[in-house]
Design a protein around this motif. Structure first.
Motif, PDB file in Angstrom:
ATOM      1  N   ALA A 189       0.794  -1.486   0.085  1.00 28.87           N
ATOM      2  CA  ALA A 189      -0.225   0.028   0.027  1.00 28.87           C
ATOM      3  C   ALA A 189       0.791   1.202  -0.166  1.00 28.87           C
ATOM      4  CB  ALA A 189      -0.905   0.032   1.138  1.00 28.87           C
ATOM      5  N   ILE A 190       1.915   1.242   0.850  1.00 25.18           N
ATOM      6  CA  ILE A 190       2.843   2.606   0.728  1.00 25.18           C
ATOM      7  C   ILE A 190       3.690   2.585  -0.500  1.00 25.18           C
ATOM      8  CG2 ILE A 190       4.842   1.476   2.097  1.00 25.18           C
ATOM      9  CD1 ILE A 190       3.521   5.297   2.602  1.00 25.18           C
ATOM     10  N   ARG A 191       3.990   1.611  -1.133  1.00 29.73           N
ATOM     11  CA  ARG A 191       4.629   1.672  -2.359  1.00 29.73           C
ATOM     12  C   ARG A 191       3.544   2.124  -3.420  1.00 29.73           C
ATOM     13  NH1 ARG A 191       7.332  -4.500  -2.834  1.00 29.73           N
ATOM     14  NH2 ARG A 191       9.158  -4.037  -1.965  1.00 29.73           N
ATOM     15  N   ARG A 192       2.299   1.740  -3.490  1.00 31.09           N
ATOM     16  CA  ARG A 192       1.435   2.324  -4.561  1.00 31.09           C
ATOM     17  C   ARG A 192       1.108   3.636  -4.132  1.00 31.09           C
ATOM     18  NH1 ARG A 192      -0.632  -2.949  -3.744  1.00 31.09           N
ATOM     19  NH2 ARG A 192      -1.839  -2.408  -2.089  1.00 31.09           N
ATOM     20  N   ALA A 193       1.106   4.180  -2.905  1.00 32.89           N
ATOM     21  CA  ALA A 193       0.748   5.548  -2.422  1.00 32.89           C
ATOM     22  C   ALA A 193       1.962   6.197  -2.966  1.00 32.89           C
ATOM     23  CB  ALA A 193       0.577   5.479  -1.115  1.00 32.89           C
ATOM     24  N   TYR A 194       3.144   5.965  -2.819  1.00 35.98           N
ATOM     25  CA  TYR A 194       4.204   6.668  -3.292  1.00 35.98           C
ATOM     26  C   TYR A 194       4.452   6.727  -4.872  1.00 35.98           C
ATOM     27  CZ  TYR A 194       7.529   8.260   0.280  1.00 35.98           C
ATOM     28  OH  TYR A 194       8.080   9.107   1.265  1.00 35.98           O
ATOM     29  N   ALA A 195       3.889   5.937  -5.599  1.00 37.01           N
ATOM     30  CA  ALA A 195       3.758   6.132  -7.108  1.00 37.01           C
ATOM     31  C   ALA A 195       2.567   6.787  -7.491  1.00 37.01           C
ATOM     32  CB  ALA A 195       3.520   4.433  -7.617  1.00 37.01           C
ATOM     33  N   ALA A 196       1.702   6.981  -6.651  1.00 33.31           N
ATOM     34  CA  ALA A 196       0.823   7.675  -7.026  1.00 33.31           C
ATOM     35  C   ALA A 196       0.702   9.374  -6.464  1.00 33.31           C
ATOM     36  CB  ALA A 196      -0.672   7.216  -6.289  1.00 33.31           C
ATOM     37  N   TRP A 197       1.653   9.726  -6.005  1.00 38.14           N
ATOM     38  CA  TRP A 197       2.147  10.997  -5.528  1.00 38.14           C
ATOM     39  C   TRP A 197       2.407  11.964  -6.743  1.00 38.14           C
ATOM     40  CZ3 TRP A 197       1.888  13.631  -1.124  1.00 38.14           C
ATOM     41  CH2 TRP A 197       2.514  14.976  -1.109  1.00 38.14           C
ATOM     42  N   ARG A 198       1.432  13.057  -6.919  1.00 37.32           N
ATOM     43  CA  ARG A 198       1.595  13.855  -8.051  1.00 37.32           C
ATOM     44  C   ARG A 198       1.850  15.088  -7.676  1.00 37.32           C
ATOM     45  NH1 ARG A 198       2.158   9.990 -10.187  1.00 37.32           N
ATOM     46  NH2 ARG A 198       1.066   8.752 -11.385  1.00 37.32           N
ATOM     47  N   GLN A 199       2.064  15.522  -6.687  1.00 38.30           N
ATOM     48  CA  GLN A 199       2.465  16.896  -6.400  1.00 38.30           C
ATOM     49  C   GLN A 199       3.691  17.423  -6.679  1.00 38.30           C
ATOM     50  OE1 GLN A 199       0.993  17.940  -2.296  1.00 38.30           O
ATOM     51  NE2 GLN A 199      -0.677  16.561  -2.289  1.00 38.30           N
ATOM     52  N   ASP A 200       3.932  18.663  -6.945  1.00 43.49           N
ATOM     53  CA  ASP A 200       5.403  19.130  -7.475  1.00 43.49           C
ATOM     54  C   ASP A 200       6.252  18.936  -6.133  1.00 43.49           C
ATOM     55  OD1 ASP A 200       4.118  19.823  -9.824  1.00 43.49           O
ATOM     56  OD2 ASP A 200       3.681  21.970  -9.441  1.00 43.49           O
ATOM     57  N   GLU A 201       5.831  19.428  -5.039  1.00 42.79           N
ATOM     58  CA  GLU A 201       6.923  19.319  -3.830  1.00 42.79           C
ATOM     59  C   GLU A 201       6.618  17.896  -3.318  1.00 42.79           C
ATOM     60  OE1 GLU A 201       8.461  22.103  -2.479  1.00 42.79           O
ATOM     61  OE2 GLU A 201       8.110  22.646  -4.152  1.00 42.79           O
ATOM     62  N   PRO A 202       8.156  17.661  -2.870  1.00 44.58           N
ATOM     63  CA  PRO A 202       8.112  15.978  -2.278  1.00 44.58           C
ATOM     64  C   PRO A 202       7.575  16.137  -0.972  1.00 44.58           C
ATOM     65  CG  PRO A 202      10.177  17.278  -2.068  1.00 44.58           C
ATOM     66  CD  PRO A 202       9.352  18.103  -2.960  1.00 44.58           C
ATOM     67  N   PRO A 203       6.890  14.968  -0.597  1.00 39.89           N
ATOM     68  CA  PRO A 203       5.982  14.868   0.764  1.00 39.89           C
ATOM     69  C   PRO A 203       6.965  15.144   1.911  1.00 39.89           C
ATOM     70  CG  PRO A 203       6.420  12.701  -0.163  1.00 39.89           C
ATOM     71  CD  PRO A 203       6.822  13.758  -1.305  1.00 39.89           C
ATOM     72  N   THR A 204       6.319  15.731   3.129  1.00 36.29           N
ATOM     73  CA  THR A 204       7.234  15.599   4.306  1.00 36.29           C
ATOM     74  C   THR A 204       7.411  14.501   4.899  1.00 36.29           C
ATOM     75  OG1 THR A 204       5.649  16.312   5.569  1.00 36.29           O
ATOM     76  CG2 THR A 204       6.802  18.006   4.671  1.00 36.29           C
ATOM     77  N   ASP A 205       6.493  13.529   4.759  1.00 42.01           N
ATOM     78  CA  ASP A 205       6.493  12.151   5.339  1.00 42.01           C
ATOM     79  C   ASP A 205       5.597  11.104   4.729  1.00 42.01           C
ATOM     80  OD1 ASP A 205       4.111  12.731   6.330  1.00 42.01           O
ATOM     81  OD2 ASP A 205       4.750  12.772   8.369  1.00 42.01           O
ATOM     82  N   GLU A 206       5.888  10.028   5.134  1.00 41.85           N
ATOM     83  CA  GLU A 206       4.899   8.926   4.514  1.00 41.85           C
ATOM     84  C   GLU A 206       3.482   9.127   4.984  1.00 41.85           C
ATOM     85  OE1 GLU A 206       8.178   8.461   6.083  1.00 41.85           O
ATOM     86  OE2 GLU A 206       8.443   8.969   4.025  1.00 41.85           O
ATOM     87  N   ALA A 207       3.316   9.503   5.977  1.00 40.85           N
ATOM     88  CA  ALA A 207       1.792   9.451   6.507  1.00 40.85           C
ATOM     89  C   ALA A 207       1.023  10.614   5.412  1.00 40.85           C
ATOM     90  CB  ALA A 207       1.748  10.277   7.744  1.00 40.85           C
TER      91      ALA A 207
END
Ligand code: MG
Length: 378
Positions: free
Chosen positions: A164-182
């Motif tokens: 699930a966390i691998r898929r969530a990362y693959a789906a991240w579409r925002q320009d800025e990188p996320p601050t954490d996995e949550a």
């Protein structure tokens, strides 16, 4: 519960003045604290994400532990986490914790709380309420307040299922990188739960944070005792507690036969479970013939320091009829205090006779006993 972990140790630590994950905290590299905590809690595998060229430092810091391996990280924290998640081997539903090595004081309770929450949620993170009121400012000019209501301080480890966390990362579409996995999991529509964090799980960010973290390490007091005796023989002076005293005899021994320092060295070694003086300086080794006992004592003190500990106080008793110890007692205390880098009131030297009884009373030899109190990380 079976789980795996990604330990993010790829930082360059510009704000903490160097790569803080390899610096010593309580005598142990910062990253090693977390790795040990995760393995003790039952992690089946820990992937440690490190920066470029940090392989040797990681080996030095984490050597001797099992079930971990390193992978190279990326430019941003999110890239490093993804590299770690990609490297993990396990089924889709394997619980995985992502933890920052810069948070060394990781307790088994926090790990258990996060893992328990992941049983019923898509993600979990430890968090603490904000106690101080929050202000917005431009440089030193107050501009307003921030409502504290519903605001929390996020910590790690953060827990998910591997797939699930691998898929969530693959789906991240925002320009800025996320601050954490949550944040990544929540953006993907996951249900992320907060569990109670731990104030000791502070993130080492600035150099002064190390001082605070050192004070937070659980410590224990340990006591060691030592005893030694040497035979009197012909000579013109005797070494006692690091001081040479003119006398009509000397003590016979392989080294300088300073029974006071020998008993004290054994007391310090005893307090930290490091055997006795003979283990470290075998009397069969010609190297130590006539050696000054100063170096035995300093070696024992170095071992205490290597364990992140410190000597609290020492107490030596010399047992003999002659020579008179009292006139030299202050010099002995000062010498031991200098060798151990202790304040004078932490060093005691006492003397007694045995009222003419026994081998010390008959003048066959001199005996010494010592106690040392040492404080080390628990
Ligand atoms: Mg001896």
């Amino acid at each position: 519960m079976s789980f795996a972990a990604v330990l993010v140790a790829a930082g360059t630590g510009t704000r903490a003045g160097g790569a803080k994950q390899w610096r010593l905290l309580g005598g142990k590299p910062v990253a090693r604290w977390s790795l040990e905590a995760l393995l003790r809690a039952g992690a089946q595998e820990v992937v440690v994400v490190i920066g470029q060229g940090q392989e040797a430092e990681a080996d030095r810091a984490l050597g001797g532990l099992r079930n971990w391996r390193v992978v190279g990280g990326g430019a941003a924290r999110a890239d490093s986490v993804q590299a770690g998640l990609t490297a993990l081997v396990g089924p889709d539903d394997l619980p995985v914790l992502v933890h920052d090595a810069a948070r060394p004081l990781l307790s088994p309770d926090v790990i258990a709380r996060v893992l328990e929450a992941v049983e019923t949620a898509d993600g979990a993170l430890p968090a603490l309420p904000v106690a101080d009121s929050l202000r917005r400012a431009s440089r030193d000019r107050l501009e307003g307040s921030v409502d504290r209501d519903g605001v929390w301080r996020a910590q790690t480890p953060q827990g998910f299922r591997l797939g699930a966390i691998r898929r969530a990362y693959a789906a991240w579409r925002q320009d800025e990188p996320p601050t954490d996995e949550a944040e990544v999991m929540r953006a993907a529509g996951g249900d992320v739960r907060m569990v109670a964090g731990d104030p000791r799980l502070m993130k080492l960010t600035y150099p002064e944070d190390f001082t605070l973290a050192e004070a937070l390490i659980p410590r224990r007091i340990r006591v060691g005792s030592g005893f030694d005796a040497h035979r009197w023989g012909p000579g013109g002076s005797v070494w006692l507690c690091g001081v040479e005293i003119p006398h009509d005899q000397t003590l016979i021994g392989h080294s300088d036969a300073d029974a006071g320092l020998h008993a004290l060295t054994d007391a310090i070694l005893g307090a930290i479970g490091e055997g006795d003086i003979g283990d470290h300086f075998p009397p069969t080794d010609p190297k130590w013939k006539g050696a000054s006992s100063d170096r035995f004592l300093v070696h024992a003190a170095d071992l205490v320091r290597a364990k992140g500990g410190r000597i609290v106080n020492v107490d030596v008793t010399l047992i003999c009829e002659r020579p008179k110890v009292k006139p030299h007692r202050q010099a002995m205390r000062e010498r031991i205090a200098a060798l151990l880098d202790l304040p004078l009131d932490a060093v005691s030297v006492k003397a007694t006779t045995t009222e003419a009884m026994g081998f010390t009373g008959r003048g066959e030899g001199l005996a010494s006993q010592a106690l040392a109190t040492v404080e080390t990380p628990a």
